[in-house]
Design a protein around this motif. Sequence first.
Motif, PDB file in Angstrom:
ATOM      1  N   GLY A  41       0.755  -1.158   0.252  1.00  7.76           N
ATOM      2  CA  GLY A  41       0.121  -0.516  -0.395  1.00  7.76           C
ATOM      3  C   GLY A  41       1.079   0.915  -0.583  1.00  7.76           C
ATOM      4  O   GLY A  41       2.100   1.364  -0.186  1.00  7.76           O
ATOM      5  N   TYR A  42       0.691   2.502  -0.376  1.00 10.75           N
ATOM      6  CA  TYR A  42       1.225   3.629   0.469  1.00 10.75           C
ATOM      7  C   TYR A  42       0.097   4.437   0.666  1.00 10.75           C
ATOM      8  O   TYR A  42      -1.533   4.626   1.118  1.00 10.75           O
ATOM      9  CB  TYR A  42       1.152   4.410  -1.440  1.00 10.75           C
ATOM     10  CG  TYR A  42       0.046   5.275  -2.025  1.00 10.75           C
ATOM     11  CD1 TYR A  42      -0.330   5.977  -1.978  1.00 10.75           C
ATOM     12  CD2 TYR A  42      -0.607   3.506  -3.247  1.00 10.75           C
ATOM     13  CE1 TYR A  42      -1.996   6.633  -2.731  1.00 10.75           C
ATOM     14  CE2 TYR A  42      -2.158   4.249  -3.707  1.00 10.75           C
ATOM     15  CZ  TYR A  42      -2.404   5.232  -3.855  1.00 10.75           C
ATOM     16  OH  TYR A  42      -3.353   5.833  -4.719  1.00 10.75           O
ATOM     17  N   PHE A  43       0.686   5.781   1.306  1.00 13.38           N
ATOM     18  CA  PHE A  43       0.229   6.458   2.475  1.00 13.38           C
ATOM     19  C   PHE A  43       1.223   7.467   2.032  1.00 13.38           C
ATOM     20  O   PHE A  43       1.529   8.360   1.359  1.00 13.38           O
ATOM     21  CB  PHE A  43       0.342   6.054   4.169  1.00 13.38           C
ATOM     22  CG  PHE A  43       1.841   6.444   4.630  1.00 13.38           C
ATOM     23  CD1 PHE A  43       2.324   6.719   4.627  1.00 13.38           C
ATOM     24  CD2 PHE A  43       3.041   4.850   4.251  1.00 13.38           C
ATOM     25  CE1 PHE A  43       3.654   6.630   5.231  1.00 13.38           C
ATOM     26  CE2 PHE A  43       3.859   4.658   4.861  1.00 13.38           C
ATOM     27  CZ  PHE A  43       4.530   6.081   5.538  1.00 13.38           C
ATOM     28  N   ALA A  47      -1.938   9.460  -1.107  1.00 10.50           N
ATOM     29  CA  ALA A  47      -2.760   8.597  -0.540  1.00 10.50           C
ATOM     30  C   ALA A  47      -4.256  10.168   0.132  1.00 10.50           C
ATOM     31  O   ALA A  47      -5.216   9.983  -0.270  1.00 10.50           O
ATOM     32  CB  ALA A  47      -2.207   7.734   1.410  1.00 10.50           C
ATOM     33  N   VAL A 110      -1.030   5.891   9.567  1.00 17.86           N
ATOM     34  CA  VAL A 110      -1.397   4.805   8.809  1.00 17.86           C
ATOM     35  C   VAL A 110      -2.710   4.061   7.932  1.00 17.86           C
ATOM     36  O   VAL A 110      -3.606   3.924   6.838  1.00 17.86           O
ATOM     37  CB  VAL A 110      -0.268   3.637   8.177  1.00 17.86           C
ATOM     38  CG1 VAL A 110      -0.607   2.492   7.487  1.00 17.86           C
ATOM     39  CG2 VAL A 110       0.718   3.982   7.701  1.00 17.86           C
ATOM     40  N   ALA A 114      -3.321   5.104   4.308  1.00 24.98           N
ATOM     41  CA  ALA A 114      -3.409   3.983   3.397  1.00 24.98           C
ATOM     42  C   ALA A 114      -4.184   3.715   2.445  1.00 24.98           C
ATOM     43  O   ALA A 114      -5.290   3.431   2.985  1.00 24.98           O
ATOM     44  CB  ALA A 114      -2.836   2.939   4.450  1.00 24.98           C
ATOM     45  N   TRP A 116      -4.628   0.700   0.190  1.00 25.42           N
ATOM     46  CA  TRP A 116      -3.930  -1.175  -0.369  1.00 25.42           C
ATOM     47  C   TRP A 116      -4.454  -1.091  -1.659  1.00 25.42           C
ATOM     48  O   TRP A 116      -5.645  -1.396  -2.305  1.00 25.42           O
ATOM     49  CB  TRP A 116      -4.819  -1.960   0.667  1.00 25.42           C
ATOM     50  CG  TRP A 116      -3.867  -1.630   2.292  1.00 25.42           C
ATOM     51  CD1 TRP A 116      -5.199  -0.482   3.109  1.00 25.42           C
ATOM     52  CD2 TRP A 116      -2.369  -1.965   2.978  1.00 25.42           C
ATOM     53  NE1 TRP A 116      -3.574  -0.944   4.354  1.00 25.42           N
ATOM     54  CE2 TRP A 116      -2.709  -1.573   4.041  1.00 25.42           C
ATOM     55  CE3 TRP A 116      -1.418  -2.492   2.324  1.00 25.42           C
ATOM     56  CZ2 TRP A 116      -1.621  -1.047   4.882  1.00 25.42           C
ATOM     57  CZ3 TRP A 116      -1.018  -2.405   3.478  1.00 25.42           C
ATOM     58  CH2 TRP A 116      -0.415  -1.665   4.750  1.00 25.42           C
TER      59      TRP A 116
END
Length: 124
Positions: A41-43, A47, A110, A114, A116
């Motif tokens: 995932g990224y945050f 995001a 997160v 986040a 995902w």
Amino acid sequence: MPVRSLSSPVLKWPEARAVEQAVRDWAEALGRLRPDVLRIGYFGSYARGDWGVGSDLDLLIIVEHANQPFARRGVEWDVTGLPVPAEVLVYTEAEWQALARAGGRFSRTVAAEAVWVYARKPQA
């Protein structure tokens, strides 16, 4: 990566949609190559939607186990194909669960933001 026009001093940064699609494609390919990957995932700014010129991509990779210490794990992941610079944080599943149980600021952040993009499918 960001590009500069030969006739302009303006730096053009990739749009968020292009970055997200690139991350999804990268994550799917990585999941096929690395059976130890559980989630990706990224945050951060991408995001949250407040990215801008110069923003990097904050990636999270959750794996079954790791042979390297936490500080060295990110270097083994090739992110050069992504359209913006990326920072990779790699946690084992046990570390990730412990972080969530501790409830610190990072885990709360997160959890709230986040995105995902990959989860390993359960084994049949």
